[in-house]
Motif scaffolding. Structure first.
Motif, mmCIF file in Angstrom:
data_model
loop_
_atom_site.group_PDB
_atom_site.id
_atom_site.type_symbol
_atom_site.label_atom_id
_atom_site.label_comp_id
_atom_site.label_asym_id
_atom_site.label_seq_id
_atom_site.Cartn_x
_atom_site.Cartn_y
_atom_site.Cartn_z
ATOM 1 N N ASP A 230 0.829 -1.205 0.000
ATOM 2 C CA ASP A 230 0.000 0.000 0.000
ATOM 3 C C ASP A 230 0.863 1.253 0.000
ATOM 4 N N LEU A 231 2.101 1.121 -0.448
ATOM 5 C CA LEU A 231 3.052 2.222 -0.441
ATOM 6 C C LEU A 231 2.980 3.003 -1.755
ATOM 7 N N THR A 232 1.918 3.774 -1.916
ATOM 8 C CA THR A 232 1.672 4.482 -3.174
ATOM 9 C C THR A 232 2.798 5.456 -3.510
ATOM 10 N N PHE A 233 3.273 6.203 -2.522
ATOM 11 C CA PHE A 233 4.342 7.166 -2.793
ATOM 12 C C PHE A 233 5.594 6.459 -3.299
ATOM 13 N N LEU A 234 5.962 5.353 -2.656
ATOM 14 C CA LEU A 234 7.144 4.598 -3.076
ATOM 15 C C LEU A 234 6.938 3.992 -4.467
ATOM 16 N N THR A 235 5.722 3.552 -4.738
ATOM 17 C CA THR A 235 5.399 3.015 -6.059
ATOM 18 C C THR A 235 5.562 4.100 -7.122
ATOM 19 N N LEU A 236 5.064 5.292 -6.832
ATOM 20 C CA LEU A 236 5.207 6.399 -7.782
ATOM 21 C C LEU A 236 6.669 6.798 -7.956
ATOM 22 N N LEU A 237 7.414 6.780 -6.877
ATOM 23 C CA LEU A 237 8.842 7.084 -6.951
ATOM 24 C C LEU A 237 9.564 6.052 -7.829
ATOM 25 N N MET A 238 9.211 4.783 -7.681
ATOM 26 C CA MET A 238 9.821 3.740 -8.517
ATOM 27 C C MET A 238 9.424 3.906 -9.978
ATOM 28 N N THR A 239 8.223 4.420 -10.225
ATOM 29 C CA THR A 239 7.805 4.676 -11.604
ATOM 30 C C THR A 239 8.696 5.751 -12.221
ATOM 31 N N LEU A 240 9.028 6.766 -11.455
ATOM 32 C CA LEU A 240 9.935 7.809 -11.929
ATOM 33 C C LEU A 240 11.320 7.224 -12.205
ATOM 34 N N VAL A 241 11.817 6.401 -11.297
ATOM 35 C CA VAL A 241 13.117 5.745 -11.494
ATOM 36 C C VAL A 241 13.059 4.849 -12.732
ATOM 37 N N GLN A 242 11.940 4.136 -12.897
ATOM 38 C CA GLN A 242 11.752 3.277 -14.072
ATOM 39 C C GLN A 242 11.805 4.096 -15.355
ATOM 40 N N PHE A 243 11.156 5.256 -15.368
ATOM 41 C CA PHE A 243 11.168 6.118 -16.544
ATOM 42 C C PHE A 243 12.600 6.555 -16.864
ATOM 43 N N CYS A 244 13.346 6.946 -15.852
ATOM 44 C CA CYS A 244 14.743 7.351 -16.071
ATOM 45 C C CYS A 244 15.569 6.179 -16.610
ATOM 46 N N ALA A 245 15.338 4.984 -16.059
ATOM 47 C CA ALA A 245 16.045 3.797 -16.535
ATOM 48 C C ALA A 245 15.659 3.477 -17.982
ATOM 49 N N TYR A 246 14.391 3.693 -18.314
ATOM 50 C CA TYR A 246 13.907 3.467 -19.686
ATOM 51 C C TYR A 246 14.614 4.419 -20.655
ATOM 52 N N VAL A 247 14.687 5.680 -20.303
ATOM 53 C CA VAL A 247 15.356 6.672 -21.154
ATOM 54 C C VAL A 247 16.823 6.291 -21.329
ATOM 55 N N TRP A 248 17.489 5.917 -20.241
ATOM 56 C CA TRP A 248 18.902 5.544 -20.290
ATOM 57 C C TRP A 248 19.092 4.304 -21.173
ATOM 58 N N TYR A 249 18.182 3.347 -21.048
ATOM 59 C CA TYR A 249 18.226 2.124 -21.852
ATOM 60 C C TYR A 249 18.045 2.457 -23.341
ATOM 61 N N VAL A 250 17.055 3.258 -23.668
ATOM 62 C CA VAL A 250 16.811 3.637 -25.066
ATOM 63 C C VAL A 250 18.017 4.384 -25.625
ATOM 64 N N LEU A 251 18.610 5.261 -24.830
ATOM 65 C CA LEU A 251 19.777 6.012 -25.296
ATOM 66 C C LEU A 251 20.974 5.104 -25.569
ATOM 67 N N SER A 252 21.000 3.912 -24.965
ATOM 68 C CA SER A 252 22.109 2.993 -25.222
ATOM 69 C C SER A 252 22.075 2.463 -26.657
ATOM 70 N N PHE A 253 20.936 2.580 -27.331
ATOM 71 C CA PHE A 253 20.820 2.149 -28.723
ATOM 72 C C PHE A 253 21.121 3.286 -29.697
ATOM 73 N N ILE A 254 21.239 4.499 -29.207
ATOM 74 C CA ILE A 254 21.535 5.656 -30.046
ATOM 75 C C ILE A 254 23.019 5.969 -29.896
ATOM 76 N N PRO A 255 23.761 5.989 -30.998
ATOM 77 C CA PRO A 255 25.195 6.275 -30.884
ATOM 78 C C PRO A 255 25.449 7.573 -30.115
ATOM 79 N N PHE A 256 26.256 7.484 -29.098
ATOM 80 C CA PHE A 256 26.635 8.592 -28.221
ATOM 81 C C PHE A 256 25.456 9.163 -27.434
#
Length: 155
Positions: free
Chosen positions: A113-139
């Motif tokens: 029932d930790l909604t705030f922590l869940t939302l915080l992890m969603t933000l971390v997930q989004f940042c990880a997603y961006v970082w992951y996608v950028l790994s496929f773009i040269p530089f």
């Protein structure tokens, strides 16, 4: 037919590539675009649920949207080649972090029932997603690092 070659490689057909069997370039491109569109649509729907005050529903729908968007890349190079790319030493850490944050987000959303922590992890997930996608773009990752380091410079 035995001995046929995959459209995107010189290797013989592999059972692991049976998920996208003998699709033409146009079919693979359409599959990628449709699957990506569904993923992005789910992410958009997640934001609607967030603004309606349902943080857990937001995290679940957003995570599923991210997963569908990532799965769309299977159409472009086939599952086997995509998994090899994800496990490449240049992006293995990005891959592990992205999928770990996705799993932790879903576990928090479903099991606590930790909604705030869940939302915080969603933000971390989004940042990880961006970082992951950028790994496929040269530089891509290097440019993002440079951008943030220039933003954080104090004179």
């Amino acid at each position: 037919m035995k001995g046929d070659y995959n459209f995107f490689s010189d290797k013989k057909d592999d059972p692991l590539d049976a998920v996208c069997p003998k699709l033409s370039y146009q079919q693979r491109l359409w599959g990628f675009l449709i699957c990506s569109g569904i993923g992005w649509f789910l992410e958009f729907c997640a934001f609607i649920s967030f603004f309606q005050g349902n943080g857990k529903e937001f995290a679940i729908i957003f995570s599923i949207g991210n997963l569908v968007a990532i799965m769309s890349t299977l159409f472009l190079s086939g599952p086997k080649d995509q998994c090899k790319k994800m496990a490449d030493k240049s992006r293995l850490i990005s891959t592990i972090i992205f999928f770990s944050t996705l799993i932790v987000t879903l576990v928090l959303a479903f099991a606590t029932d930790l909604t705030f922590l869940t939302l915080l992890m969603t933000l971390v997930q989004f940042c990880a997603y961006v970082w992951y996608v950028l790994s496929f773009i040269p530089f891509g990752q290097r440019m993002l690092k440079k951008f943030f380091s220039s933003c954080c410079e104090f004179e």
